[in-house]
Design a protein around this motif. Sequence first.
Motif, short mmCIF file in Angstrom:
data_model
loop_
_atom_site.label_atom_id
_atom_site.label_comp_id
_atom_site.label_asym_id
_atom_site.label_seq_id
_atom_site.Cartn_x
_atom_site.Cartn_y
_atom_site.Cartn_z
N PHE A 169 0.77 -1.13 0.03
CA PHE A 169 0.04 -0.05 0.01
C PHE A 169 0.99 1.34 0.12
O PHE A 169 0.66 2.01 -0.66
CB PHE A 169 -1.04 -0.07 1.08
N PRO A 170 1.81 1.35 0.89
CA PRO A 170 2.34 2.59 0.77
C PRO A 170 3.34 2.73 -0.25
O PRO A 170 3.58 3.90 -0.78
CB PRO A 170 3.40 2.70 2.15
N VAL A 171 3.94 1.72 -0.86
CA VAL A 171 4.86 1.82 -1.70
C VAL A 171 4.05 2.13 -3.30
O VAL A 171 4.40 2.90 -4.00
CB VAL A 171 5.70 0.40 -2.15
N TRP A 172 2.70 1.47 -3.55
CA TRP A 172 2.10 1.64 -4.53
C TRP A 172 1.74 3.22 -4.43
O TRP A 172 1.70 3.81 -5.49
CB TRP A 172 0.91 0.83 -4.46
N LEU A 173 1.13 3.53 -3.41
CA LEU A 173 0.61 4.95 -3.32
C LEU A 173 1.76 6.13 -3.48
O LEU A 173 1.58 7.07 -4.19
CB LEU A 173 -0.04 5.36 -1.81
N TYR A 174 2.84 5.68 -3.12
CA TYR A 174 4.13 6.46 -3.41
C TYR A 174 4.26 6.76 -4.86
O TYR A 174 4.56 7.78 -5.40
CB TYR A 174 5.26 6.29 -2.61
N VAL A 175 4.54 5.66 -5.49
CA VAL A 175 4.62 5.46 -6.95
C VAL A 175 3.59 6.42 -7.75
O VAL A 175 3.77 6.96 -8.54
CB VAL A 175 4.70 4.22 -7.42
N SER A 176 2.41 6.21 -7.21
CA SER A 176 1.18 6.84 -7.99
C SER A 176 1.19 8.23 -7.67
O SER A 176 1.18 8.98 -8.68
CB SER A 176 -0.17 6.32 -7.50
N VAL A 177 1.28 8.86 -6.44
CA VAL A 177 1.51 10.27 -6.27
C VAL A 177 2.73 10.71 -6.91
O VAL A 177 2.65 11.94 -7.45
CB VAL A 177 1.38 10.53 -4.85
N THR A 178 3.95 10.19 -6.83
CA THR A 178 5.12 10.75 -7.38
C THR A 178 5.00 10.56 -8.95
O THR A 178 5.43 11.60 -9.71
CB THR A 178 6.57 9.97 -7.02
N GLY A 179 4.39 9.70 -9.48
CA GLY A 179 4.20 9.93 -10.82
C GLY A 179 3.20 11.16 -11.22
O GLY A 179 3.73 11.63 -12.37
N VAL A 180 2.42 11.51 -10.62
CA VAL A 180 1.70 12.46 -11.04
C VAL A 180 2.42 14.07 -10.47
O VAL A 180 2.38 14.92 -11.69
CB VAL A 180 0.48 12.98 -10.07
N ILE A 181 3.34 13.83 -9.62
CA ILE A 181 4.07 15.27 -9.24
C ILE A 181 5.30 15.30 -10.45
O ILE A 181 5.38 16.36 -10.87
CB ILE A 181 4.93 15.07 -7.87
N VAL A 182 5.77 14.08 -10.67
CA VAL A 182 6.89 14.20 -11.85
C VAL A 182 6.52 14.66 -13.13
O VAL A 182 6.90 15.45 -13.71
CB VAL A 182 7.51 12.83 -11.90
N TYR A 183 5.21 14.29 -13.39
CA TYR A 183 4.31 14.68 -14.72
C TYR A 183 4.33 16.17 -14.85
O TYR A 183 4.80 17.14 -15.67
CB TYR A 183 3.07 14.05 -14.95
N PHE A 184 3.85 16.73 -13.51
CA PHE A 184 3.55 18.37 -13.50
C PHE A 184 4.87 19.13 -13.65
O PHE A 184 5.07 19.98 -14.07
CB PHE A 184 2.72 18.80 -12.16
N MET A 185 6.04 18.28 -12.99
CA MET A 185 7.26 18.98 -13.07
C MET A 185 8.10 19.16 -14.44
O MET A 185 8.55 19.89 -14.86
CB MET A 185 8.28 18.45 -12.11
N ILE A 186 7.52 17.83 -15.18
CA ILE A 186 8.30 17.81 -16.55
C ILE A 186 7.42 18.61 -17.87
O ILE A 186 7.86 18.66 -18.77
CB ILE A 186 8.75 16.32 -16.91
N SER A 187 6.23 18.57 -17.34
CA SER A 187 5.11 18.85 -18.36
C SER A 187 5.43 20.05 -19.02
O SER A 187 5.14 20.49 -20.32
CB SER A 187 3.79 19.03 -17.77
N PRO A 188 6.00 21.25 -18.65
CA PRO A 188 6.44 22.54 -19.27
C PRO A 188 7.55 22.03 -20.24
O PRO A 188 7.72 23.02 -21.41
CB PRO A 188 6.78 23.33 -18.29
N TYR A 189 8.18 21.12 -20.26
CA TYR A 189 9.20 20.91 -20.98
C TYR A 189 8.67 19.76 -22.18
O TYR A 189 9.70 19.73 -23.01
CB TYR A 189 10.52 20.30 -20.51
N TYR A 190 7.63 19.43 -22.40
CA TYR A 190 7.11 18.54 -23.38
C TYR A 190 7.20 19.53 -24.74
O TYR A 190 6.67 20.65 -24.52
CB TYR A 190 5.80 18.04 -23.28
N ALA A 191 7.57 18.92 -25.77
CA ALA A 191 7.46 19.38 -27.10
C ALA A 191 5.94 19.58 -27.76
O ALA A 191 5.15 18.60 -27.23
CB ALA A 191 8.10 18.70 -28.10
N ALA A 192 5.60 20.74 -28.03
CA ALA A 192 4.19 20.84 -28.38
C ALA A 192 3.81 20.26 -29.58
O ALA A 192 4.48 19.88 -30.56
CB ALA A 192 3.76 22.51 -28.76
#
Length: 192
Positions: A169-192
């Motif tokens: 549970f905590p590992v899966w939850l961490y992976v799910s939440v950090t996946g979203v955080i990583v997305y928001f951190m890198i999304s400004p750098y995605y090519a349009a």
Amino acid sequence: MSTPTEQLHPPVMAPGDYTRYKIIMVTMGTVVPLLVAVLFYYKGLFKIQGAGPYLHALPAVNAVLNSLTAVALLTGFYFIRQKNVLAHRTAMATAFALGGLFLLSYVAYHSQVDSTKFGGVGTIRAIYFFLLLTHISLAVVTVALVLFTLYFALTGQYTKHKAIARWTFPVWLYVSVTGVIVYFMISPYYAA
């Protein structure tokens, strides 16, 4: 003698199926991370000409799937704390299905599209790479944890299910939440 949980909620699988399903779980827990790594690092072998532009929305879809997985996990945790096993099963089956959809979407995107480079500098860069590294490392472990947690639940081995779920549970939850955080951190750098 069976416990009250076993009496109210019998195993989904028959005891004769245990060995066969354990082999399937071990195989999937090993093969899935290896397959993802191969598809990710050897894109040229599996690239479909012209597919990249059609997949540009998948990182956002992956973030939504990760968010929904986190909500399903928290819901399942709530229900098991309330001793509502049937609602817990539904929430966890939802989390498992969402995780499977995420995996398909993730592989489709990363097997066809070149990686995006993070453009942040300084402390934010260190935070991003820490989150990314822990996210990826634990995601590999999560596959096996989830499969065995599911296996113990389906076979009615509730004591083992509860013991491994304390880690899953905590590992899966961490992976799910950090996946979203990583997305928001890198999304400004995605090519349009």
